[in-house]
Structure formats: structure tokens, C-alpha cells
Design a protein around this motif. Structure first.
Motif, PDB file in Angstrom:
ATOM      1  N   GLU A 292      -2.787  12.099  -1.726  1.00  0.00           N
ATOM      2  CA  GLU A 292      -2.676  11.297  -2.948  1.00  0.00           C
ATOM      3  C   GLU A 292      -1.335  11.658  -3.632  1.00  0.00           C
ATOM      4  O   GLU A 292      -0.746  12.728  -3.287  1.00  0.00           O
ATOM      5  N   ALA A 293      -0.932  10.723  -4.564  1.00  0.00           N
ATOM      6  CA  ALA A 293       0.394  10.967  -5.188  1.00  0.00           C
ATOM      7  C   ALA A 293       0.115  10.498  -6.746  1.00  0.00           C
ATOM      8  O   ALA A 293      -0.491   9.430  -6.835  1.00  0.00           O
TER       9      ALA A 293
ATOM     10  N   LYS B 100       0.858  -1.186   0.077  1.00  0.00           N
ATOM     11  CA  LYS B 100       0.238  -0.145  -0.008  1.00  0.00           C
ATOM     12  C   LYS B 100       0.928   1.208   0.082  1.00  0.00           C
ATOM     13  O   LYS B 100       1.956   1.400   0.503  1.00  0.00           O
ATOM     14  N   LEU B 101       0.430   2.408  -0.761  1.00  0.00           N
ATOM     15  CA  LEU B 101       1.074   3.384  -0.614  1.00  0.00           C
ATOM     16  C   LEU B 101       1.384   4.121   0.588  1.00  0.00           C
ATOM     17  O   LEU B 101       0.217   4.450   1.103  1.00  0.00           O
ATOM     18  N   PRO B 102       2.445   4.275   1.077  1.00  0.00           N
ATOM     19  CA  PRO B 102       2.608   4.795   2.202  1.00  0.00           C
ATOM     20  C   PRO B 102       2.628   6.268   2.445  1.00  0.00           C
ATOM     21  O   PRO B 102       2.339   7.077   1.522  1.00  0.00           O
ATOM     22  N   ASP B 103       2.461   7.069   3.585  1.00  0.00           N
ATOM     23  CA  ASP B 103       2.489   8.344   3.985  1.00  0.00           C
ATOM     24  C   ASP B 103       3.602   8.845   3.604  1.00  0.00           C
ATOM     25  O   ASP B 103       4.692   8.699   4.186  1.00  0.00           O
ATOM     26  N   ILE B 104       3.749   9.703   2.347  1.00  0.00           N
ATOM     27  CA  ILE B 104       5.034  10.105   1.905  1.00  0.00           C
ATOM     28  C   ILE B 104       5.139  11.369   2.141  1.00  0.00           C
ATOM     29  O   ILE B 104       6.123  12.020   1.591  1.00  0.00           O
ATOM     30  N   GLY B 105       4.433  12.219   2.937  1.00  0.00           N
ATOM     31  CA  GLY B 105       4.382  13.642   3.129  1.00  0.00           C
ATOM     32  C   GLY B 105       3.248  14.137   4.100  1.00  0.00           C
ATOM     33  O   GLY B 105       2.164  13.888   3.882  1.00  0.00           O
ATOM     34  N   GLU B 106       3.725  14.892   4.944  1.00  0.00           N
ATOM     35  CA  GLU B 106       2.619  15.604   5.862  1.00  0.00           C
ATOM     36  C   GLU B 106       1.507  16.380   4.947  1.00  0.00           C
ATOM     37  O   GLU B 106       1.750  17.076   4.174  1.00  0.00           O
ATOM     38  N   GLY B 107       0.375  15.917   5.316  1.00  0.00           N
ATOM     39  CA  GLY B 107      -0.803  16.659   4.766  1.00  0.00           C
ATOM     40  C   GLY B 107      -0.958  16.321   3.119  1.00  0.00           C
ATOM     41  O   GLY B 107      -1.859  16.675   2.822  1.00  0.00           O
TER      42      GLY B 107
ATOM     43  N   ALA C 278       0.987  -4.779   3.201  1.00  0.00           N
ATOM     44  CA  ALA C 278       1.383  -3.481   3.830  1.00  0.00           C
ATOM     45  C   ALA C 278       0.542  -2.281   4.060  1.00  0.00           C
ATOM     46  O   ALA C 278      -0.158  -1.803   3.250  1.00  0.00           O
ATOM     47  N   GLY C 279       0.901  -1.917   5.312  1.00  0.00           N
ATOM     48  CA  GLY C 279       0.041  -0.748   5.851  1.00  0.00           C
ATOM     49  C   GLY C 279       0.604   0.659   5.139  1.00  0.00           C
ATOM     50  O   GLY C 279       1.653   0.563   4.712  1.00  0.00           O
ATOM     51  N   PRO C 280       0.044   1.784   5.364  1.00  0.00           N
ATOM     52  CA  PRO C 280       0.281   2.898   4.982  1.00  0.00           C
ATOM     53  C   PRO C 280       1.665   3.380   5.549  1.00  0.00           C
ATOM     54  O   PRO C 280       2.621   4.023   4.654  1.00  0.00           O
TER      55      PRO C 280
ATOM     56  N   ALA D 268      -1.474  -0.653  -9.855  1.00  0.00           N
ATOM     57  CA  ALA D 268      -2.695   0.359  -9.761  1.00  0.00           C
ATOM     58  C   ALA D 268      -2.432   1.449 -10.468  1.00  0.00           C
ATOM     59  O   ALA D 268      -1.782   2.363 -10.422  1.00  0.00           O
ATOM     60  N   GLY D 269      -2.982   1.346 -11.833  1.00  0.00           N
ATOM     61  CA  GLY D 269      -3.000   2.445 -12.521  1.00  0.00           C
ATOM     62  C   GLY D 269      -2.007   2.692 -13.630  1.00  0.00           C
ATOM     63  O   GLY D 269      -0.947   1.877 -13.743  1.00  0.00           O
ATOM     64  N   GLU D 270      -2.065   3.829 -14.401  1.00  0.00           N
ATOM     65  CA  GLU D 270      -0.923   4.046 -15.450  1.00  0.00           C
ATOM     66  C   GLU D 270      -0.290   5.385 -14.969  1.00  0.00           C
ATOM     67  O   GLU D 270      -0.877   6.152 -14.225  1.00  0.00           O
ATOM     68  N   VAL D 271       0.695   5.583 -15.710  1.00  0.00           N
ATOM     69  CA  VAL D 271       1.444   7.000 -15.467  1.00  0.00           C
ATOM     70  C   VAL D 271       0.478   8.131 -15.850  1.00  0.00           C
ATOM     71  O   VAL D 271      -0.437   8.136 -16.451  1.00  0.00           O
ATOM     72  N   GLY D 272       0.645   8.817 -14.844  1.00  0.00           N
ATOM     73  CA  GLY D 272      -0.298  10.118 -14.722  1.00  0.00           C
ATOM     74  C   GLY D 272      -1.744  10.045 -13.804  1.00  0.00           C
ATOM     75  O   GLY D 272      -2.087  10.880 -13.330  1.00  0.00           O
ATOM     76  N   ASP D 273      -1.979   8.772 -13.446  1.00  0.00           N
ATOM     77  CA  ASP D 273      -3.044   8.400 -12.522  1.00  0.00           C
ATOM     78  C   ASP D 273      -2.602   8.909 -10.977  1.00  0.00           C
ATOM     79  O   ASP D 273      -1.311   8.864 -10.337  1.00  0.00           O
ATOM     80  N   GLN D 274      -3.716   9.377 -10.294  1.00  0.00           N
ATOM     81  CA  GLN D 274      -3.455   9.793  -8.786  1.00  0.00           C
ATOM     82  C   GLN D 274      -4.003   8.411  -7.895  1.00  0.00           C
ATOM     83  O   GLN D 274      -4.917   7.709  -8.049  1.00  0.00           O
ATOM     84  N   VAL D 275      -2.945   8.213  -7.027  1.00  0.00           N
ATOM     85  CA  VAL D 275      -3.294   6.886  -6.245  1.00  0.00           C
ATOM     86  C   VAL D 275      -3.491   7.534  -4.771  1.00  0.00           C
ATOM     87  O   VAL D 275      -2.588   8.367  -4.069  1.00  0.00           O
ATOM     88  N   PRO D 276      -4.344   7.396  -4.053  1.00  0.00           N
ATOM     89  CA  PRO D 276      -4.591   7.702  -2.541  1.00  0.00           C
ATOM     90  C   PRO D 276      -3.700   7.013  -1.607  1.00  0.00           C
ATOM     91  O   PRO D 276      -3.413   6.039  -1.905  1.00  0.00           O
ATOM     92  N   ILE D 277      -3.364   7.841  -0.471  1.00  0.00           N
ATOM     93  CA  ILE D 277      -2.538   7.383   0.306  1.00  0.00           C
ATOM     94  C   ILE D 277      -3.110   6.304   1.152  1.00  0.00           C
ATOM     95  O   ILE D 277      -4.438   6.374   1.345  1.00  0.00           O
ATOM     96  N   GLY D 278      -2.453   5.056   1.131  1.00  0.00           N
ATOM     97  CA  GLY D 278      -3.108   3.918   2.029  1.00  0.00           C
ATOM     98  C   GLY D 278      -3.801   3.143   1.105  1.00  0.00           C
ATOM     99  O   GLY D 278      -3.959   1.567   1.448  1.00  0.00           O
ATOM    100  N   SER D 279      -3.679   3.349  -0.124  1.00  0.00           N
ATOM    101  CA  SER D 279      -4.515   2.152  -1.222  1.00  0.00           C
ATOM    102  C   SER D 279      -3.254   1.254  -1.927  1.00  0.00           C
ATOM    103  O   SER D 279      -2.148   1.729  -1.727  1.00  0.00           O
TER     104      SER D 279
END
Length: 438
Positions: free
Chosen positions: A17-18, A7-14, A86-88, A61-72
Motif C-alpha cells: 500500500e501507499a 488503479k494504483l500501480p505496483d510502485i515498488g517491490e514488496g 487501469a490495471g495495477p 480515493a480518500g484524503e491526505v494521510g490515507d493508505q491506499v492498497p496497490i491495485g485499488s
């Protein structure tokens, strides 16, 4: 076998999505533990995602240019052992970079950092090979003995790039007839030849280039979004002022002659010093504006943003406490930040937190410009090119080096009088460089 959900981890405060800017694996690949699987962008930093387990990739999860929510779920990997997810915050190295693309320096640093042309393809970068010069016989190229009496002489070998040879062939020009002051024939030499022999040369129209479709992702998309938001929310106005930089250029040249181990000085460190001192007198320009809370913060120190053109787009690196640094220290910091950007090692902290920005296109800077304020800042200055002009000095006409600075401000915060006063304060420093060194 088991399924491991990374799962996409928390990669920055606030950060909620990435964006996926590059995949380094595909479904079906067998990967090792800690192998890089994707580059994710948030704000203006790119984070490398590495797999905490070894196995076979079965879902992405997705293609280049897609947005992925944190934790997904970012990727599903088939491993040996029991199922787990894997947790966030699990097993992700927080390595931030600017991406893989090479970076062009600011034109002010063109002498220090050679330009590398980079071609982007699906989130990766590769250097385009430079055309090698070849020495060929124009007589051989045309299939008959040369009868020219030009610089090279009949049958001589002419040094020229493949592009120049191809253009000359299309134009029906014998390269041995083209005069040049250098050791090889260049496009400019062909232009001069055509100018004086236009009536005798038959040219064929160039073939049209193929259309290109480029997906706007990563930094390019962030720039587009930020510029649209800046123009939508900020009420811009621009003031252009001309300065005499003759004495400043003489001072710079003199200091470079005896610089020792210090980096070569460009004009930029001097201008940053002048700006820092001017902002101390006019703090309303060294400010940030929270237009939602309607709060203006006038900053006591100058965090100078330096706009840098890169292969991926414009980035702003921040020189901390610029008001406390000498021109030599500023030159070193500019070089360090440029190198960090060029090699993809600039950190998030080095790319944010500026309170004022300077942007320079060096010799290509044009006569004037209208830079866009980078919110929440309220002002930005653009450096235009230096030109030699005939100007009256004490009743005599002299050739002087002149340069324009273009200041854009947020009119919600900065009044025209303040902007004009600031520009006149800069004149006292720029046209009297000894004040910058005291």
C-alpha cells in the motif's frame, strides 16, 4: 461519456500500500493526459501519479494521510469512449522524488547551501518571504521629534527589520538610542540595550501564539513509525569519546586554500574517511541484523548513510563504496546528494542500503547526544560541536579544538568492548590527519 478507473500501480517491490501525501486535483476538475494528480509515499520515496487519460475527475480515493492498497482505484475520470479500468501496472510513470519541500543542508554544509524556510500546507510547500529591511525615522515612528544622542543622531533614519521595529515599539525603545556595530539594528542589539538599561525600560508581555493542529503524514509519519520501532526492538547503548581536532582543522583549512575546482571541504568527508577505515578493522559495527531470522551480515564495503535534516524531516542519503573514495570525492558526493534532495530528485537507491550512518548537527551539535540506530543497521555515530578548550600538552596549557563523537550501538550485536575499541581506532585517524590522506 465513460468512466475510467485509474488503479494504483505496483510502485515498488514488496509494497502492499501507499500513503496519499498530496492531491493535485479535486473532484470536478478537468485534467489533461499525463497531468499529475497525486503524490504517493511508500517507505521514504514519493512517487508522482499521473493520469493516463484526459477527462473530468468524478471520484478520488480518500484524503491526505490515507493508505491506499496497490491495485485499488485511486481516481475515477469521466472520459469520452467506452468504459475501461487501469490495471495495477498500467500507464504510470515511476518517477520517485523526495517531494516538493526545499531541503536544509547539514550544518556541516551550511556555507555551501543557504537555508530556505518552508511552510507545508496540505502536502504542498511554499517559501516564506523574508522580512525586508526598511529605513525609517524613529522620530516619525513615535510621532514626535527625536531627542536622542545615540549612534544615528537625533532624527536620523535607522535601518531595522519590521520585527525589530515592532519589538522596539512594544518595549518603548527609541531605536536611535541603540548602539550597534553593524549597519542595522538587530534583536541582539536590542537585547544588549535592555541588559544595560533594564531599569528604565517597561516591557509588555508578548501576545500568545495561536494553537496549531498538524496532521502527521508522509515522511513525518514514516519517521515517527521508524523511530518507535527502533526503540521498541533495539537495545541501545551509547558511548561518547572526545577527540582533539586541532590538526584536522588546520589540514582542512590548508586544503581549502588550494582546492581549485574541487568543492569546499567540511569536516564531514574527513570523518567519513576515518569511519570507513575504522569499520574495516571492526566489521561487527558495519553490519545489518535480521532479528526475525537471527542472522547478522557483516558487510565488506561501507555504504555510508548521511543523515540530512530537511523541511519535511530527517532523511538518510547513502554514499556508495565510501571506503574507496578520497575526501574530495566524498565532498562532491555529499554536495550532489544534498542538491538532489534539495530539488526533490533523489532516487530510492540513493535513500536506502546504508550499512552505517553518520549524523551531524555541526555548530548546533551540543556536547553529547544519543542517536537512534536505524535498523537493520547496528550502529550510528553523531558528530557534536567543536569547542576550544584549555588542555595540558607536554606539561604546558594550550588552547585546543576538541570535539565529541557519540556512538550508539545495538547491544544485541555489538559489545561494549568492540564499541570502545572502534572509538580508539578512530582517534588514530582523526588526531593524525595525514593517515587519512595516505
Amino acid at each position: 461519456m465513460a468512466r475510467y478507473e485509474f488503479k494504483l500501480p505496483d510502485i515498488g517491490e514488496g509494497i502492499a500500500e501507499a500513503e496519499i501525501v498530496a492531491w493535485h486535483v479535486k473532484v470536478g476538475d478537468t485534467i489533461a493526459e499525463d497531468q499529475q494528480i497525486a503524490d504517493m509515499m511508500t517507505d521514504k520515496a514519493t512517487v508522482e501519479m499521473e493520469s493516463p487519460v484526459a477527462g473530468k475527475v468524478i471520484e478520488l480515493a480518500g484524503e491526505v494521510g490515507d493508505q491506499v492498497p496497490i491495485g485499488s482505484v485511486l481516481a475515477v475520470i469521466e472520459t469520452e469512449g467506452a468504459d475501461r479500468a487501469a490495471g495495477p501496472a498500467e500507464d504510470s510513470k515511476d518517477e520517485r522524488s523526495l517531494g516538493d519541500g526545499a531541503v536544509e543542508p547539514t550544518p556541516e554544509q551550511a556555507e555551501e547551501f543557504p537555508v530556505t524556510k518552508v511552510i507545508e500546507e496540505a502536502g504542498t510547500a511554499r517559501s516564506e518571504p523574508v522580512e525586508e529591511l526598511s529605513s525609517i525615522s524613529t522620530a516619525e515612528e513615535k510621532g514626535s521629534p527625536s531627542t536622542g544622542s545615540g549612534r544615528m543622531g537625533g532624527g536620523a533614519h535607522v535601518l531595522a527589520s519590521p520585527a525589530v521595529r515592532a519589538r522596539a515599539r512594544d518595549l518603548g525603545v527609541d531605536l536611535s538610542q541603540v548602539k550597534t556595530a553593524s549597519d542595522r539594528v538587530r534583536h541582539s542589539d536590542l537585547d544588549a540595550y535592555l541588559l544595560y538599561n533594564g531599569g528604565t525600560v517597561s516591557s509588555r508581555p508578548a501576545a500568545p501564539r495561536k494553537d496549531e493542529t498538524i496532521k502527521v503524514v508522509g515522511l513525518r509519519r514514516k519517521i515517527a513509525e521508524n523511530m518507535a520501532e527502533a526503540n521498541r526492538r533495539i537495545q541501545h547503548f551509547t558511548l561518547v569519546e572526545e577527540y582533539d581536532v586541532s590538526a584536522l582543522e588546520e589540514t582542512r583549512a590548508m586544503m581549502n586554500q588550494d582546492r581549485g575546482s574541487n568543492p569546499k571541504l567540511t569536516l564531514l568527508p574527513f570523518l567519513i574517511t576515518a569511519l570507513a577505515r575504522g569499520l574495516a578493522e571492526w566489521p561487527m559495527l558495519n553490519a545489518t541484523f535480521d532479528d526475525e531470522a537471527m542472522v547478522i551480515t557483516r558487510h565488506g564495503s561501507v555504504q555510508m548513510g548521511v543523515a540530512t535534516q530537511t523541511a519535511n524531516g530527517l532523511m538518510v542519503a547513502t554514499i556508495r563504496e565510501a571506503q574507496s573514495r578520497s575526501v574530495w570525492e566524498l565532498a562532491s558526493e555529499i554536495a550532489r546528494l544534498s542538491e538532489a534532495a534539495r530539488t526533490g530528485k533523489a532516487t530510492r537507491d540513493e535513500l536506502g542500503g546504508a550499512t552505517f550512518t553518520i549524523s551531524s548537527l555541526g555548530p548546533m551539535g551540543g556536547v553529547a547526544s544519543t542517536p537512534v540506530v536505524n535498523p537493520p543497521q547496528v550502529a550510528i555515530v553523531a558528530v557534536n560541536k567543536i569547542e576550544e578548550k584549555l588542555v595540558p600538552v607536554d606539561g604546558e596549557i594550550e588552547v585546543r579544538k576538541r570535539m565529541n563523537l557519540s556512538l550508539s550501538c545495538d547491544h544485541r550485536v555489538v559489545d561494549g568492548w568492540d564499541a570502545a575499541s572502534f572509538m580508539q581506532t578512530l582517534r588514530g585517524f582523526i588526531e593524525n590527519p595525514l593517515r587519512l590522506l595516505s
